[in-house]
Design an enzyme around this catalytic site. Structure first.
Site, mmCIF file in Angstrom:
data_model
loop_
_atom_site.group_PDB
_atom_site.id
_atom_site.type_symbol
_atom_site.label_atom_id
_atom_site.label_comp_id
_atom_site.label_asym_id
_atom_site.label_seq_id
_atom_site.Cartn_x
_atom_site.Cartn_y
_atom_site.Cartn_z
ATOM 1 N N GLU A 169 3.324 -8.062 7.591
ATOM 2 C CA GLU A 169 2.026 -8.632 7.223
ATOM 3 C C GLU A 169 2.059 -9.725 6.163
ATOM 4 O O GLU A 169 1.295 -9.683 5.189
ATOM 5 C CB GLU A 169 1.080 -7.513 6.757
ATOM 6 C CG GLU A 169 0.805 -6.484 7.824
ATOM 7 C CD GLU A 169 -0.043 -5.313 7.325
ATOM 8 O OE1 GLU A 169 -0.259 -5.193 6.112
ATOM 9 O OE2 GLU A 169 -0.478 -4.520 8.164
ATOM 10 N N GLU A 206 0.919 -0.987 14.073
ATOM 11 C CA GLU A 206 -0.031 -0.254 13.235
ATOM 12 C C GLU A 206 -1.385 -0.259 13.908
ATOM 13 O O GLU A 206 -1.836 -1.279 14.434
ATOM 14 C CB GLU A 206 -0.178 -0.888 11.836
ATOM 15 C CG GLU A 206 0.987 -0.611 10.917
ATOM 16 C CD GLU A 206 0.745 -1.055 9.477
ATOM 17 O OE1 GLU A 206 -0.425 -1.121 9.051
ATOM 18 O OE2 GLU A 206 1.748 -1.349 8.802
ATOM 19 N N TYR A 214 -6.662 -3.103 13.151
ATOM 20 C CA TYR A 214 -7.536 -2.006 12.723
ATOM 21 C C TYR A 214 -8.982 -2.239 13.146
ATOM 22 O O TYR A 214 -9.896 -2.046 12.356
ATOM 23 C CB TYR A 214 -7.426 -1.833 11.211
ATOM 24 C CG TYR A 214 -6.089 -1.253 10.784
ATOM 25 C CD1 TYR A 214 -5.948 0.115 10.583
ATOM 26 C CD2 TYR A 214 -4.972 -2.066 10.602
ATOM 27 C CE1 TYR A 214 -4.735 0.665 10.203
ATOM 28 C CE2 TYR A 214 -3.749 -1.532 10.235
ATOM 29 C CZ TYR A 214 -3.638 -0.166 10.033
ATOM 30 O OH TYR A 214 -2.430 0.375 9.661
ATOM 31 N N ASP A 229 0.819 -1.216 0.000
ATOM 32 C CA ASP A 229 0.000 0.000 0.000
ATOM 33 C C ASP A 229 0.860 1.277 0.000
ATOM 34 O O ASP A 229 0.666 2.148 0.826
ATOM 35 C CB ASP A 229 -0.902 -0.061 1.249
ATOM 36 C CG ASP A 229 -1.893 1.072 1.329
ATOM 37 O OD1 ASP A 229 -2.374 1.523 0.273
ATOM 38 O OD2 ASP A 229 -2.183 1.521 2.456
HETATM 39 N N1 CKX Z 1 -0.856 -2.275 6.773
HETATM 40 C C1 CKX Z 1 -4.656 -4.193 7.586
HETATM 41 C C2 CKX Z 1 0.251 -2.091 5.869
HETATM 42 C C3 CKX Z 1 0.381 -0.655 5.489
HETATM 43 C C4 CKX Z 1 -0.961 -0.115 4.978
HETATM 44 C C5 CKX Z 1 -2.003 -0.265 6.045
HETATM 45 C C6 CKX Z 1 -3.313 0.439 5.634
HETATM 46 C C7 CKX Z 1 -2.129 -1.782 6.221
HETATM 47 C C8 CKX Z 1 -3.260 -2.266 6.997
HETATM 48 C C9 CKX Z 1 -3.446 -3.747 6.923
HETATM 49 O O1 CKX Z 1 1.355 -0.534 4.517
HETATM 50 O O2 CKX Z 1 -0.808 1.206 4.551
HETATM 51 O O3 CKX Z 1 -4.150 -0.165 5.030
HETATM 52 O O4 CKX Z 1 -3.453 1.621 5.914
#
Ligand code: CKX
Length: 650
Positions: free
Chosen positions: A462, A556, A518, A211
């Protein structure tokens, strides 16, 4: 303007300075016997050229080659066969360091995927020392470097230095040229992982499994490095504390024989300890420790002598500190530290991922203002200057290798956020991926091992971790990584939702466990916030029941928030919602003693690929992309200023 260069080369240099491990070496890394052999090696890193940060002194010189370079896309991949290494047929100008994307005014150039080239003339002084190198902070994602038309280096991986020995290729007292073939495509054996689509027009569109925007190019500084014939190649330090005193164990690695002496100077440049030999100990009485957000730096001065006369010197700022995981606590200098801070990106308007001192300065000022003490280099090792600044400012760093996107999904945030299973480690590309992964861990540790700010290594973000394949894969990565760090710092990795307490087969490898969660955003967001808390606590209770006796850190958590949106009552994407979400998360963190840190996602809004869930990028920033605070920045400032450094510690 096509300039076919006349080759003026004395002789072909030592083929290519490949950083890749040979297959036999790799095969053996995975077998126990060779891991033992590697442990015994004098020097743990199989690096052809020194990756020490370039400096200038009486014996060595580093000349910056930053500035305007020449640049050309090569969409037909004909540059190699048509010898563009001898001069680009129709180049445009391109600043270095910077990503190429955001200078362009057409989408096809901004989003370009494939081969492209950089070129620059440079002058090598008549007085150049015996060894001459070209050193790139990084070239994203892979490169072949040609100097005066001769291949001098190949490198895979876009976030670690590329060093090319050009001694036998350059003319001293004359103008030389460097041409670089670069490629920014992604596949399932590259780090980071992704794929591409080919449109009917033949144009390639990169599809990252991650992302963030696939920024590419020469994104960090370039130096012409001149070294003496016998030179200091690398050094490593480790620390033990004994009451008020400290012992600094060191090892120095040189090219060529000679006598080595090592001195330690305090912050006033006064000599506090010295020793002779390639390996030894410096005893520091009443040592000033490098403390979190209260850094004290010594200078290590390494001198190489030949026949009693100095031939090389290297000096660098280092900090004395220890790192330990004891039970559920993270100890720095034996004292418990609660991590407060951010997952970041190297990302800014126009520059893309290009390193810029001014942006880095502003980032540190913003982080200090919130009372943060830590950041994760999500999702790749950053430019070396970030670590130098963190050393000076007393920030802790979780240093992350670019192992991101190990889940087959171009919307991995959705898959990862909800716990959907996407298999990955079953495929034939895995041996090549594993080779790249281990190589990049090796290069990251070789580069960053002496920074006091680096207190832990993150070996992934992840990935899929629930299958036997994943377990087998990561066991090999961790086994290799455990042999590499002279300070044996903790190893970890960031786990997404699918890596649940009852399903994950890899958390057992980690010295502390990092969760990306999240609840209240990807899971039960908006009107269902209360349900999100129930689900969050249910997961945390399952972790607690395991009695793992290790620290957990949230690497995160966050919500996309538009700096323009306000709404009462709150709704998703508004600033009020970001604050409500944070309040719920804080109450969960505060309920579990083993939660020893919170690194919010993200420090600032950042660019991503386009998509229906991204409004000109990811908006989870606590600051905007221009580094101005959203309301949540004040929330963090209030909370973090009120939490003692040893929150939930002894
Ligand atoms: N985690 C549920 C990796 C980041 C993303 C973040 C997002 C994700 C979330 C995974 O690189 O930016 O979706 O904001």
């Amino acid at each position: 303007m096509y300039r076919k260069r006349k080759q003026v080369i004395r002789k072909q240099s030592s083929a290519s300075q490949m950083f890749f491990l040979k297959d036999e070496q790799l095969r053996s890394i995975f077998g126990k016997q060779t891991i033992d052999t590697i442990k015994k090696r004098e020097h743990r890193y199989i690096m052809k050229n020194s990756v020490l940060y370039p400096i200038t002194n009486r014996y060595r010189m580093a000349l910056s080659l930053d500035g305007m370079w020449q640049f050309q896309f090569d969409p037909k991949s004909c540059g190699l066969s048509e010898n563009w290494k001898d001069g680009l047929p129709s180049p445009i100008s391109m600043p270095v360091p910077a990503s190429f994307s955001d200078f362009f005014t057409t989408g096809s150039e901004r989003d370009y995927c494939g081969d492209f080239w950089y070129q620059k003339d440079f002058f090598v002084p008549e007085t150049a020392q015996s060894k001459v190198q070209l050193r790139f902070g990084s070239i994203t994602h892979r490169a072949i470097v040609f100097c005066n038309g001769i291949e001098v280096a190949r490198h895979e991986g876009g976030f670690l230095p590329v060093v090319a020995d050009v001694t036998d290729v350059v003319r001293c007292g004359a103008v030389n040229w460097v041409c670089i073939w670069v490629n920014n495509d992604l596949n399932e054996s590259t780090l980071p992982c992704g794929t591409h689509n080919v449109l009917s027009s033949g144009r390639k569109i990169v599809k990252p499994y991650f992302d963030f925007f696939n920024y590419s190019g020469i994104q960090r500084s370039v130096y012409l490095v001149m070294l003496p014939a016998e030179s200091i190649q690398d050094y490593e330090v480790s620390y033990t504390l004994d009451g008020a005193d400290a012992q600094v164990d060191y090892k120095v690695f040189c090219e060529g024989a000679g006598e080595i002496s090592v001195q330690l100077l305090d912050a006033e440049n006064k000599l506090v300890a010295e020793a002779n030999g390639a390996e030894g100990a410096l005893c520091v009485q009443n040592a000033h420790l490098w403390q979190v957000r209260n850094a004290y730096l010594y200078t290590i001065v390494i001198v190489l002598k030949k026949d009693g006369l100095p031939v090389d010197e290297y000096r660098e700022r280092i900090g004395i500190r220890t790192v330990e995981i004891r039970g559920t606590k993270i100890l720095i200098n034996g004292k418990s530290v609660y991590l407060k801070g951010f997952g970041k990106h190297e990302d800014f308007d126009i520059l893309g991922r290009g390193f810029n001192w001014a942006v880095a300065k502003r980032d540190f000022e913003c982080m200090k203002w919130t009372d943060a003490n830590c950041f994760r280099t999500s999702h790749y090792p950053y430019a070396e200057e970030w670590y130098q600044m963190a050393d000076e400012e007393g920030f802790l760093i979780i240093d992350e290798v670019p192992a991101v996107g190990m889940m087959r999904s171009t919307h991995n945030f959705a898959a990862a956020g909800t716990g959907q299973y996407t298999y990955f480690f079953e495929t034939p590309t895995v041996p090549e991926l594993l080779k790249n992964h281990i190589q990049q861990v090796k290069e990251m540790m070789a580069r960053d091992k002496n920074h006091p700010s680096v207190f832990a290594w993150s070996l992934f973000n992840e990935p899929e971790t629930t299958s036997e394949y994943a377990k087998d894969y990561f066991t090999k990565v961790f086994e290799a990584a455990r042999t590499l760090d002279p300070q044996n710092r903790p190893l970890t990795g960031a786990f997404e939702k699918n890596s649940a307490p009852d399903k994950c087969r890899c958390y057992q490898l980690c010295d502390f466990i990092c969760l990306n969660r999240y609840y209240g955003w990807y899971i039960s967001g908006g009107a269902e916030m209360e349900e999100a808390e129930v689900k969050f606590r249910a997961e945390m209770d399952k972790w607690a029941a395991k009695k793992l006796n290790v620290p957990f850190v949230f690497t995160e958590f966050g919500t996309d928030t538009l700096a323009t949106e306000h709404k009462l009552p709150a709704i998703m994407w508004s600033q009020e919602y970001q604050n409500e979400y944070l309040a719920m998360n804080f109450s969960v963190f505060d309920s579990y003693d083993f939660v020893q840190g919170e690194l919010v996602w993200n420090f600032a809004d950042f660019q991503t690929s386009e998509g229906v869930m991204r409004v000109n990028g990811n908006k989870k920033g606590i600051f905007t992309r221009q580094r101005q605070p959203k309301d949540a920045a004040f929330t963090f400032k209030r909370r973090w200023e009120s939490l003692p450094l040893n929150y939930k510690g002894e």
